[in-house]
Design an enzyme around this catalytic site. Structure first.
Site, PDB file in Angstrom:
ATOM      1  N   ASP A  25       0.852  -1.178   0.000  1.00 27.02           N
ATOM      2  CA  ASP A  25       0.000   0.000   0.000  1.00 27.02           C
ATOM      3  C   ASP A  25       0.896   1.238   0.000  1.00 27.02           C
ATOM      4  OD1 ASP A  25      -2.414   1.585   0.508  1.00 27.02           O
ATOM      5  OD2 ASP A  25      -1.613   1.815   2.534  1.00 27.02           O
ATOM      6  N   ASP A  27      -0.388   5.211   0.754  1.00 27.07           N
ATOM      7  CA  ASP A  27      -0.721   6.215   1.768  1.00 27.07           C
ATOM      8  C   ASP A  27      -0.770   5.604   3.165  1.00 27.07           C
ATOM      9  OD1 ASP A  27      -0.933   8.017  -0.274  1.00 27.07           O
ATOM     10  OD2 ASP A  27      -3.120   8.002  -0.348  1.00 27.07           O
ATOM     11  N   ASP A 235      -1.889  -0.688   5.948  1.00 30.67           N
ATOM     12  CA  ASP A 235      -2.280  -0.101   7.240  1.00 30.67           C
ATOM     13  C   ASP A 235      -3.770   0.069   7.434  1.00 30.67           C
ATOM     14  OD1 ASP A 235      -2.435   2.094   5.330  1.00 30.67           O
ATOM     15  OD2 ASP A 235      -2.588   3.409   7.073  1.00 30.67           O
TER      16      ASP A 235
END
Length: 293
Positions: A25, A27, A235
């Site tokens: 991922d 961001d 996250d």
């Protein structure tokens, strides 16, 4: 680290690194949640490049956003965009697939595949739902560039790139939880899914980040005729499926919210948020691989 040693037992040493695929991922994971910087992860990024390990972005970002970021990082790798709604591979690279369509940007040649309705079709259906049920939400298609900047913290140029979408619509939900449940049910009946990211809900095809990871893994295995071990780092809720489907999942803690809890018996939690946690976790994994720890 015991699980890493078990998982990588067939891929020891420098040559074994060629059997790794790193899916990440962006961001809040490889990029800092607030500054969007990846500087703290550079040592591990450079090491992975030296080991010829693909660094595959699996992100909610758009094609043009990823293209600019790869250029900054000196990468030209396959990637999945808009939460798995589309995949892109370099047209002139070693990795090839017949069912992809051409996509040319300047002198760069890419191939892509989408797994659901086009962006205009999604926006049209959202407009129909808004009229019929009076849902209150604001999507990127409703926002001008300044409003995207305000809601994302992106610079103007990056906000312009974020609006150039292929197959998903991020939106801010301004209605009740009960209305959200109805909204999601209407989309599911239309073969669309809603995924919660860090800041936005994303309306997209039911093909998700885990599907994108498995599709690319199978393509690599077909191309090179050997098994690959997948490392995934993320996250947020929209990373859950990817993390739970990976061989080695690493949850990156969030700056402003509790860490994501996933259902994987051997998951690990990075020691820090963002790119520094990404770097430290990758160093642990690579140490286990290269040194037999």
């Amino acid at each position: 680290m015991q699980y890493f040693a078990q998982q990588l037992s067939t891929t020891r040493g420098y040559q074994g690194a060629s059997k790794l695929l790193v899916f990440t991922d962006l961001d809040g994971t490889l990029l800092d949640h607030d500054s969007y910087s990846y500087e703290a992860a550079l040592p591990s990024l450079n090491q992975l490049k030296q080991l010829n390990v693909p660094i595959i972005f699996n992100t909610s970002k758009t094609f043009m956003e990823v293209l600019q970021l790869q250029k900054k990082m000196g990468l030209q790798q396959p990637f999945a965009i808009e939460n798995g709604s589309a995949l892109c591979i370099p047209a002139e690279g070693e990795l090839q697939a017949d069912e992809l369509s051409p996509l040319n940007v300047g002198k760069q040649h890419w191939k892509f595949k989408t797994f659901g309705p086009s962006y205009p079709d999604i926006c049209q259906y959202l407009s129909v739902l808004r009229q019929q049920y009076h849902f209150r939400f604001q999507g990127f298609n409703d926002m001008n560039v300044s409003e995207v900047q305000l809601n994302t913290g992106l610079p103007k140029y990056d906000a312009q790139l974020a609006k150039q979408r292929m197959a998903s619509e991020p939106l801010l939900w301004n209605d009740s939880e009960d209305q959200l449940k109805i909204f999601i049910s209407k989309l599911e009946a239309h073969n669309l899914a809603v995924v919660k990211g860090g800041r936005f809900y994303h309306v997209k095809a039911k093909f998700d980040k885990a599907d994108a990871m498995q599709w690319l893994k199978q393509l690599y295995q077909h191309q090179y005729q050997h098994e690959f071990t997948t490392i995934a780092l993320g996250d947020s809720e929209n990373d859950r499926s990817m993390l739970e489907s990976a061989d080695i999942p690493v949850v990156i803690p969030r700056k402003h919210d509790p860490a994501l809890m996933i259902d994987h018996p051997n998951s690990s939690l990075a020691s820090h948020p963002g790119p520094y946690g990404w770097h430290q976790s990758m160093q642990q994994i690579l140490h286990s691989l290269l040194n037999g720890a």
